[in-house]
Design a protein around this motif. Sequence first.
Motif, PDB file in Angstrom:
ATOM      1  N   PHE A   1      -6.366   1.551   1.520  1.00  0.00           N
ATOM      2  CA  PHE A   1      -7.774   1.851   1.810  1.00  0.00           C
ATOM      3  C   PHE A   1      -7.971   3.295   2.277  1.00  0.00           C
ATOM      4  CE2 PHE A   1      -6.285   0.744   6.059  1.00  0.00           C
ATOM      5  CZ  PHE A   1      -7.002   1.589   6.888  1.00  0.00           C
ATOM      6  N   GLN A   2      -6.878   3.959   2.616  1.00  0.00           N
ATOM      7  CA  GLN A   2      -6.951   5.353   3.057  1.00  0.00           C
ATOM      8  C   GLN A   2      -6.778   6.343   1.899  1.00  0.00           C
ATOM      9  OE1 GLN A   2      -3.747   4.731   6.003  1.00  0.00           O
ATOM     10  NE2 GLN A   2      -5.219   5.328   7.595  1.00  0.00           N
ATOM     11  N   LEU A   3      -6.684   5.821   0.684  1.00  0.00           N
ATOM     12  CA  LEU A   3      -6.464   6.658  -0.500  1.00  0.00           C
ATOM     13  C   LEU A   3      -7.685   6.636  -1.414  1.00  0.00           C
ATOM     14  CD1 LEU A   3      -2.894   5.422  -1.524  1.00  0.00           C
ATOM     15  CD2 LEU A   3      -3.467   7.313   0.029  1.00  0.00           C
ATOM     16  N   SER A   4      -7.836   7.696  -2.194  1.00  0.00           N
ATOM     17  CA  SER A   4      -8.874   7.712  -3.235  1.00  0.00           C
ATOM     18  C   SER A   4      -8.434   6.825  -4.394  1.00  0.00           C
ATOM     19  CB  SER A   4      -9.087   9.137  -3.739  1.00  0.00           C
ATOM     20  OG  SER A   4      -7.924   9.583  -4.456  1.00  0.00           O
ATOM     21  N   GLY A   5      -9.362   6.557  -5.313  1.00  0.00           N
ATOM     22  CA  GLY A   5      -9.023   5.740  -6.482  1.00  0.00           C
ATOM     23  C   GLY A   5      -7.910   6.345  -7.317  1.00  0.00           C
ATOM     24  N   GLY A   6      -7.963   7.659  -7.516  1.00  0.00           N
ATOM     25  CA  GLY A   6      -6.916   8.320  -8.286  1.00  0.00           C
ATOM     26  C   GLY A   6      -5.565   8.248  -7.606  1.00  0.00           C
ATOM     27  N   GLN A   7      -5.562   8.394  -6.275  1.00  0.00           N
ATOM     28  CA  GLN A   7      -4.305   8.299  -5.527  1.00  0.00           C
ATOM     29  C   GLN A   7      -3.744   6.881  -5.578  1.00  0.00           C
ATOM     30  OE1 GLN A   7      -5.820   9.750  -1.793  1.00  0.00           O
ATOM     31  NE2 GLN A   7      -5.089  11.844  -2.145  1.00  0.00           N
ATOM     32  N   GLN A   8      -4.621   5.880  -5.502  1.00  0.00           N
ATOM     33  CA  GLN A   8      -4.159   4.498  -5.592  1.00  0.00           C
ATOM     34  C   GLN A   8      -3.515   4.226  -6.956  1.00  0.00           C
ATOM     35  OE1 GLN A   8      -6.703   1.283  -4.044  1.00  0.00           O
ATOM     36  NE2 GLN A   8      -8.008   2.865  -3.159  1.00  0.00           N
ATOM     37  N   GLN A   9      -4.082   4.774  -8.012  1.00  0.00           N
ATOM     38  CA  GLN A   9      -3.484   4.563  -9.335  1.00  0.00           C
ATOM     39  C   GLN A   9      -2.158   5.298  -9.462  1.00  0.00           C
ATOM     40  OE1 GLN A   9      -3.906   2.088 -10.748  1.00  0.00           O
ATOM     41  NE2 GLN A   9      -5.326   2.149 -12.451  1.00  0.00           N
ATOM     42  N   ARG A  10      -2.017   6.421  -8.818  1.00  0.00           N
ATOM     43  CA  ARG A  10      -0.719   7.111  -8.818  1.00  0.00           C
ATOM     44  C   ARG A  10       0.344   6.253  -8.124  1.00  0.00           C
ATOM     45  NH1 ARG A  10      -4.468  11.252  -8.323  1.00  0.00           N
ATOM     46  NH2 ARG A  10      -4.176  13.003  -9.764  1.00  0.00           N
ATOM     47  N   VAL A  11      -0.054   5.629  -7.037  1.00  0.00           N
ATOM     48  CA  VAL A  11       0.879   4.742  -6.330  1.00  0.00           C
ATOM     49  C   VAL A  11       1.233   3.546  -7.217  1.00  0.00           C
ATOM     50  CG1 VAL A  11       1.191   3.232  -4.321  1.00  0.00           C
ATOM     51  CG2 VAL A  11       0.053   5.449  -4.059  1.00  0.00           C
ATOM     52  N   ALA A  12       0.227   3.002  -7.914  1.00  0.00           N
ATOM     53  CA  ALA A  12       0.480   1.883  -8.825  1.00  0.00           C
ATOM     54  C   ALA A  12       1.456   2.290  -9.921  1.00  0.00           C
ATOM     55  CB  ALA A  12      -0.831   1.384  -9.427  1.00  0.00           C
ATOM     56  N   LEU A  13       1.329   3.529 -10.406  1.00  0.00           N
ATOM     57  CA  LEU A  13       2.254   4.033 -11.428  1.00  0.00           C
ATOM     58  C   LEU A  13       3.668   4.157 -10.849  1.00  0.00           C
ATOM     59  CD1 LEU A  13       2.847   5.278 -14.210  1.00  0.00           C
ATOM     60  CD2 LEU A  13       2.101   7.496 -13.288  1.00  0.00           C
ATOM     61  N   ALA A  14       3.773   4.698  -9.659  1.00  0.00           N
ATOM     62  CA  ALA A  14       5.091   4.840  -9.017  1.00  0.00           C
ATOM     63  C   ALA A  14       5.728   3.473  -8.803  1.00  0.00           C
ATOM     64  CB  ALA A  14       4.948   5.581  -7.692  1.00  0.00           C
TER      65      ALA A  14
ATOM     66  N   MET B   1       1.987  11.005   1.914  1.00  0.00           N
ATOM     67  CA  MET B   1       1.127   9.836   2.161  1.00  0.00           C
ATOM     68  C   MET B   1       1.913   8.533   2.210  1.00  0.00           C
ATOM     69  SD  MET B   1      -2.276  10.766  -0.027  1.00  0.00           S
ATOM     70  CE  MET B   1      -3.124  12.320   0.245  1.00  0.00           C
ATOM     71  N   ALA B   2       3.215   8.619   2.378  1.00  0.00           N
ATOM     72  CA  ALA B   2       4.064   7.427   2.354  1.00  0.00           C
ATOM     73  C   ALA B   2       3.647   6.374   3.378  1.00  0.00           C
ATOM     74  CB  ALA B   2       5.526   7.820   2.582  1.00  0.00           C
ATOM     75  N   GLY B   3       3.145   6.811   4.539  1.00  0.00           N
ATOM     76  CA  GLY B   3       2.811   5.872   5.597  1.00  0.00           C
ATOM     77  C   GLY B   3       1.378   5.385   5.582  1.00  0.00           C
TER      78      GLY B   3
ATOM     79  N   GLN C   1      -5.591  -2.286 -14.766  1.00  0.00           N
ATOM     80  CA  GLN C   1      -6.890  -1.631 -14.619  1.00  0.00           C
ATOM     81  C   GLN C   1      -7.305  -1.618 -13.144  1.00  0.00           C
ATOM     82  OE1 GLN C   1      -9.967  -3.318 -17.072  1.00  0.00           O
ATOM     83  NE2 GLN C   1     -11.597  -2.300 -15.982  1.00  0.00           N
ATOM     84  N   ALA C   2      -7.244  -2.789 -12.498  1.00  0.00           N
ATOM     85  CA  ALA C   2      -7.443  -2.851 -11.051  1.00  0.00           C
ATOM     86  C   ALA C   2      -6.162  -2.337 -10.402  1.00  0.00           C
ATOM     87  CB  ALA C   2      -7.715  -4.289 -10.624  1.00  0.00           C
ATOM     88  N   TYR C   3      -6.294  -1.643  -9.293  1.00  0.00           N
ATOM     89  CA  TYR C   3      -5.135  -0.980  -8.701  1.00  0.00           C
ATOM     90  C   TYR C   3      -4.043  -1.978  -8.317  1.00  0.00           C
ATOM     91  CZ  TYR C   3      -8.922   2.397  -8.245  1.00  0.00           C
ATOM     92  OH  TYR C   3      -9.990   3.203  -8.499  1.00  0.00           O
ATOM     93  N   ALA C   4      -4.443  -3.183  -7.864  1.00  0.00           N
ATOM     94  CA  ALA C   4      -3.496  -4.273  -7.576  1.00  0.00           C
ATOM     95  C   ALA C   4      -2.433  -3.884  -6.555  1.00  0.00           C
ATOM     96  CB  ALA C   4      -2.832  -4.750  -8.870  1.00  0.00           C
ATOM     97  N   LEU C   5      -2.791  -2.990  -5.644  1.00  0.00           N
ATOM     98  CA  LEU C   5      -1.867  -2.659  -4.554  1.00  0.00           C
ATOM     99  C   LEU C   5      -2.009  -3.700  -3.446  1.00  0.00           C
ATOM    100  CD1 LEU C   5      -2.396   1.208  -4.265  1.00  0.00           C
ATOM    101  CD2 LEU C   5      -0.608  -0.007  -5.518  1.00  0.00           C
ATOM    102  N   PHE C   6      -0.945  -3.899  -2.704  1.00  0.00           N
ATOM    103  CA  PHE C   6      -0.985  -4.830  -1.588  1.00  0.00           C
ATOM    104  C   PHE C   6      -1.663  -4.128  -0.414  1.00  0.00           C
ATOM    105  CE2 PHE C   6       2.865  -6.010  -4.012  1.00  0.00           C
ATOM    106  CZ  PHE C   6       2.445  -7.272  -4.437  1.00  0.00           C
ATOM    107  N   PRO C   7      -2.837  -4.607   0.011  1.00  0.00           N
ATOM    108  CA  PRO C   7      -3.602  -3.869   1.035  1.00  0.00           C
ATOM    109  C   PRO C   7      -2.924  -3.814   2.390  1.00  0.00           C
ATOM    110  CG  PRO C   7      -4.603  -6.026   0.606  1.00  0.00           C
ATOM    111  CD  PRO C   7      -3.538  -5.816  -0.437  1.00  0.00           C
ATOM    112  N   ASN C   8      -2.029  -4.780   2.674  1.00  0.00           N
ATOM    113  CA  ASN C   8      -1.373  -4.834   3.985  1.00  0.00           C
ATOM    114  C   ASN C   8      -0.061  -4.066   4.022  1.00  0.00           C
ATOM    115  OD1 ASN C   8      -0.381  -6.799   2.161  1.00  0.00           O
ATOM    116  ND2 ASN C   8       0.650  -7.889   3.831  1.00  0.00           N
ATOM    117  N   LEU C   9       0.301  -3.437   2.889  1.00  0.00           N
ATOM    118  CA  LEU C   9       1.541  -2.655   2.824  1.00  0.00           C
ATOM    119  C   LEU C   9       1.217  -1.176   2.728  1.00  0.00           C
ATOM    120  CD1 LEU C   9       3.750  -4.704   0.312  1.00  0.00           C
ATOM    121  CD2 LEU C   9       3.679  -4.875   2.814  1.00  0.00           C
ATOM    122  N   THR C  10       2.089  -0.349   3.304  1.00  0.00           N
ATOM    123  CA  THR C  10       1.922   1.100   3.179  1.00  0.00           C
ATOM    124  C   THR C  10       2.218   1.535   1.745  1.00  0.00           C
ATOM    125  OG1 THR C  10       4.228   1.568   3.694  1.00  0.00           O
ATOM    126  CG2 THR C  10       2.684   1.418   5.561  1.00  0.00           C
ATOM    127  N   VAL C  11       1.919   2.782   1.477  1.00  0.00           N
ATOM    128  CA  VAL C  11       2.228   3.356   0.163  1.00  0.00           C
ATOM    129  C   VAL C  11       3.707   3.187  -0.151  1.00  0.00           C
ATOM    130  CG1 VAL C  11       2.456   5.543  -1.077  1.00  0.00           C
ATOM    131  CG2 VAL C  11       0.303   4.976   0.087  1.00  0.00           C
TER     132      VAL C  11
END
Length: 350
Positions: free
Chosen positions: A132-145, A126-128, A82-92
């Motif tokens: 924090f530079q992504l929208s919520g929807g984009q962050q969830q897409r990255v989480a899915l990938a 948006m690989a690089g 539910q939370a995006y849980a992406l690593f904030p210090n890592l790129t997409v």
Amino acid sequence: MSFLTIQNLEKAFGSNLVVKDFDLKVEKGEFISLLGPSGCGKTTVLRMVAGFERPTSGSITIDGQEVTGLKANARNIGMMFQAYALFPNLTVADNVAFGLKVKGVGRAEREARVKEMLALIGLSEMAGRFPFQLSGGQQQRVALARALAPSPRVLLLDEPLSALDAKVRVSLRNEIREIQQRLGITTIFVTHDQEEAMSISDRIVVMNAGIADQVGTPFEIYNRPTTRFVANFVGTLNTFAVTVEDAATGRVNLGGAVLTLPPGLAAGREMHIALRPEALRLGREPGYETVVMGQIEEVHFMGSIIRLRAKVAGETVVMDTFNRADQPPPVPGTKVEISLSGKDAIILNG
């Protein structure tokens, strides 16, 4: 043989049994939704499949392998939270590559897979960027990938859309379903949103107090609920008290009107039936054997659908009718005829 088999699964926290004798068989490539209110046990089931919770009893088998005792990292399962849980210090790109790196995948293969995954979710450019530079929807897409990159056997989705606004949520759920079908990955999706579950699932498990109340296709769950809880939880219902007048014909009395249900009900029996809003028709409708009088109380314009509330036999009922540009809806206070049929009735307590 089913690809994912859950048998007699139970989970207790102290004296509180939150999942009770849960059984489910999932075919390879199937999209299953666990649907229910907060506290019904759906997320606990998902966490046991993932390996984050150990069952009190029961077994979980994936592709013929018993995994109940395995740690989460040994199950080859992808999970999106539910939370995006992406690593904030890592790129997409580095976020997507994380699971591959943990598995020891070589750099060249890792980069190729990341490129493939970013193309899949439409974020190659948006690989690089950082989260924090992504929208919520984009962050969830990255989480899915990231969840899909290591080619998991099963994909688990724990209410991944609940933090997004309505328009993005609808768009992303459709994308998730499209990607799931394209990859053919077996998926379990946890949600409390019945519209989400109905729109993208092959089958739905409606959970109530730790129990799988009903398992079926969206069509079956909506039109043929097998328990009163499912009937009330999924969609909107109009409930009527009726009395069986003739067991042989199934004729019942509904506020002075006659309605015909399937035969075999005991004569004199008092019971409740339900009709969905779209099962009631404004005016006299051919093929509908019963017409009752009502008075319009409220009119809600919802675009293609107009929702009407009317008083019928002392009860307020809800009707959905299609919007027609050449036919304005009735105004509150108007007396109307309403058609209905026993073939659309859901028997709630029998």
